[in-house]
Design a protein around this motif. Structure first.
Motif, PDB file in Angstrom:
ATOM      1  N   VAL A 236     -69.533  54.759  23.314  1.00  0.00           N
ATOM      2  CA  VAL A 236     -69.622  55.609  22.122  1.00  0.00           C
ATOM      3  C   VAL A 236     -70.773  55.188  21.223  1.00  0.00           C
ATOM      4  N   GLU A 237     -71.238  56.154  20.440  1.00  0.00           N
ATOM      5  CA  GLU A 237     -72.242  55.900  19.415  1.00  0.00           C
ATOM      6  C   GLU A 237     -71.651  56.285  18.076  1.00  0.00           C
ATOM      7  N   GLN A 238     -71.937  55.455  17.068  1.00  0.00           N
ATOM      8  CA  GLN A 238     -71.460  55.697  15.711  1.00  0.00           C
ATOM      9  C   GLN A 238     -72.599  55.417  14.737  1.00  0.00           C
ATOM     10  N   THR A 239     -72.633  56.185  13.665  1.00  0.00           N
ATOM     11  CA  THR A 239     -73.625  55.974  12.622  1.00  0.00           C
ATOM     12  C   THR A 239     -73.007  55.068  11.565  1.00  0.00           C
ATOM     13  N   GLU A 240     -73.693  53.939  11.294  1.00  0.00           N
ATOM     14  CA  GLU A 240     -73.146  52.955  10.359  1.00  0.00           C
ATOM     15  C   GLU A 240     -74.238  52.401   9.470  1.00  0.00           C
ATOM     16  N   GLY A 241     -73.823  51.861   8.327  1.00  0.00           N
ATOM     17  CA  GLY A 241     -74.706  51.121   7.438  1.00  0.00           C
ATOM     18  C   GLY A 241     -75.621  51.989   6.603  1.00  0.00           C
ATOM     19  N   TYR A 242     -76.415  51.274   5.803  1.00  0.00           N
ATOM     20  CA  TYR A 242     -77.405  51.963   4.985  1.00  0.00           C
ATOM     21  C   TYR A 242     -78.698  51.172   5.063  1.00  0.00           C
ATOM     22  N   PRO A 243     -79.787  51.707   5.463  1.00  0.00           N
ATOM     23  CA  PRO A 243     -79.922  53.098   5.922  1.00  0.00           C
ATOM     24  C   PRO A 243     -79.134  53.297   7.214  1.00  0.00           C
ATOM     25  N   PRO A 244     -78.667  54.515   7.441  1.00  0.00           N
ATOM     26  CA  PRO A 244     -77.834  54.783   8.619  1.00  0.00           C
ATOM     27  C   PRO A 244     -78.531  54.385   9.923  1.00  0.00           C
ATOM     28  N   GLN A 245     -77.783  53.696  10.755  1.00  0.00           N
ATOM     29  CA  GLN A 245     -78.269  53.294  12.073  1.00  0.00           C
ATOM     30  C   GLN A 245     -77.241  53.710  13.114  1.00  0.00           C
ATOM     31  N   VAL A 246     -77.722  54.125  14.263  1.00  0.00           N
ATOM     32  CA  VAL A 246     -76.822  54.474  15.353  1.00  0.00           C
ATOM     33  C   VAL A 246     -76.505  53.209  16.133  1.00  0.00           C
ATOM     34  N   MET A 247     -75.225  52.895  16.212  1.00  0.00           N
ATOM     35  CA  MET A 247     -74.746  51.707  16.919  1.00  0.00           C
ATOM     36  C   MET A 247     -74.009  52.160  18.171  1.00  0.00           C
ATOM     37  N   THR A 248     -74.147  51.407  19.246  1.00  0.00           N
ATOM     38  CA  THR A 248     -73.483  51.732  20.507  1.00  0.00           C
ATOM     39  C   THR A 248     -72.359  50.738  20.746  1.00  0.00           C
ATOM     40  N   TYR A 249     -71.188  51.251  21.126  1.00  0.00           N
ATOM     41  CA  TYR A 249     -70.016  50.423  21.380  1.00  0.00           C
ATOM     42  C   TYR A 249     -69.374  50.809  22.698  1.00  0.00           C
ATOM     43  N   THR A 250     -68.622  49.865  23.253  1.00  0.00           N
ATOM     44  CA  THR A 250     -67.818  50.118  24.441  1.00  0.00           C
ATOM     45  C   THR A 250     -66.358  50.006  24.032  1.00  0.00           C
ATOM     46  N   ASN A 251     -65.603  51.069  24.220  1.00  0.00           N
ATOM     47  CA  ASN A 251     -64.171  51.076  23.901  1.00  0.00           C
ATOM     48  C   ASN A 251     -63.378  51.082  25.195  1.00  0.00           C
ATOM     49  N   LEU A 252     -62.340  50.256  25.259  1.00  0.00           N
ATOM     50  CA  LEU A 252     -61.486  50.174  26.443  1.00  0.00           C
ATOM     51  C   LEU A 252     -60.079  50.646  26.104  1.00  0.00           C
ATOM     52  N   SER A 253     -59.511  51.402  27.015  1.00  0.00           N
ATOM     53  CA  SER A 253     -58.101  51.779  26.854  1.00  0.00           C
ATOM     54  C   SER A 253     -57.239  50.639  27.375  1.00  0.00           C
ATOM     55  N   GLY A 254     -55.943  50.781  27.194  1.00  0.00           N
ATOM     56  CA  GLY A 254     -55.013  49.851  27.805  1.00  0.00           C
ATOM     57  C   GLY A 254     -54.864  50.165  29.282  1.00  0.00           C
ATOM     58  N   ILE A 255     -54.183  49.309  30.008  1.00  0.00           N
ATOM     59  CA  ILE A 255     -53.959  49.509  31.442  1.00  0.00           C
ATOM     60  C   ILE A 255     -52.710  50.361  31.620  1.00  0.00           C
ATOM     61  N   GLU A 256     -52.816  51.392  32.439  1.00  0.00           N
ATOM     62  CA  GLU A 256     -51.705  52.306  32.703  1.00  0.00           C
ATOM     63  C   GLU A 256     -51.353  52.281  34.186  1.00  0.00           C
ATOM     64  N   ALA A 257     -50.066  52.351  34.489  1.00  0.00           N
ATOM     65  CA  ALA A 257     -49.610  52.510  35.868  1.00  0.00           C
ATOM     66  C   ALA A 257     -49.502  54.009  36.145  1.00  0.00           C
ATOM     67  N   VAL A 258     -50.160  54.462  37.215  1.00  0.00           N
ATOM     68  CA  VAL A 258     -50.198  55.891  37.517  1.00  0.00           C
ATOM     69  C   VAL A 258     -49.850  56.098  38.981  1.00  0.00           C
ATOM     70  N   ALA A 259     -48.848  56.928  39.234  1.00  0.00           N
ATOM     71  CA  ALA A 259     -48.475  57.279  40.606  1.00  0.00           C
ATOM     72  C   ALA A 259     -49.221  58.548  41.009  1.00  0.00           C
ATOM     73  N   ASP A 260     -49.492  58.670  42.282  1.00  0.00           N
ATOM     74  CA  ASP A 260     -50.136  59.871  42.828  1.00  0.00           C
ATOM     75  C   ASP A 260     -51.429  60.204  42.098  1.00  0.00           C
ATOM     76  N   LEU A 261     -52.314  59.252  42.022  1.00  0.00           N
ATOM     77  CA  LEU A 261     -53.581  59.436  41.315  1.00  0.00           C
ATOM     78  C   LEU A 261     -54.553  60.240  42.171  1.00  0.00           C
ATOM     79  N   ASP A 262     -55.009  61.368  41.644  1.00  0.00           N
ATOM     80  CA  ASP A 262     -56.029  62.168  42.303  1.00  0.00           C
ATOM     81  C   ASP A 262     -57.142  62.451  41.302  1.00  0.00           C
ATOM     82  N   GLU A 263     -58.175  63.173  41.708  1.00  0.00           N
ATOM     83  CA  GLU A 263     -59.318  63.435  40.825  1.00  0.00           C
ATOM     84  C   GLU A 263     -58.905  64.167  39.556  1.00  0.00           C
TER      85      GLU A 263
END
Length: 138
Positions: free
Chosen positions: A57-84
């Motif tokens: 993700v990219e977010q605009t932060e600070g002054y003067p505004p700057q575009v910052m790049t971040y990596t966000n992770l979800s939690g781990i999920e158990a999924v049955a019958d995983l398809d596309e």
């Protein structure tokens, strides 16, 4: 300064008390109830996969505004019958969750890319997720 009506204060107190009581009851499970939860998890289908989503993700932060790049992770999920279709549905849900967050709204957040990681065991998924967290903390 206006004071809140007594009815509003009492209602909030009752709501919070009930909520705290419910949380205490959930925390005080007997050993047999805890064992039941473990047994329920061991009844997962053999074709269960363990997944987590990575959002870039990219977010605009600070002054003067700057575009910052971040990596966000979800939690781990158990999924049955995983398809596309299921993979894309999970990624869509994670993306929507981020885009509807206060952080995304405040900082004009945008998802630039996303991917889903799929593993056969929870341990594999946890180790992979941990490596990503470590690599982004250095």
């Amino acid at each position: 300064m206006k004071s809140l009506p007594l009815v509003t204060i009492i209602s909030a107190f009752i709501f919070l008390s009930a909520s705290c009581d419910r949380n205490r009851q959930e925390e005080q499970k007997s050993p047999s109830e805890s064992q039941d939860l473990i047994e329920e998890n061991s009844d997962l289908p053999r074709n269960t996969k363990y997944v987590f989503v990575i959002l870039y993700v990219e977010q605009t932060e600070g002054y003067p505004p700057q575009v910052m790049t971040y990596t966000n992770l979800s939690g781990i999920e158990a999924v049955a019958d995983l398809d596309e279709d299921r993979k894309y549905r999970i990624m869509d849900q994670c993306e929507a969750f981020y885009l509807n967050s206060v952080k995304a709204a405040l900082h004009k957040g945008a998802v630039r890319d996303r991917e889903i990681q799929v593993f056969d065991t929870y341990a594999q998924a946890s180790r992979a997720r941990e490596e990503i967290v470590k690599s982004h903390n250095n």
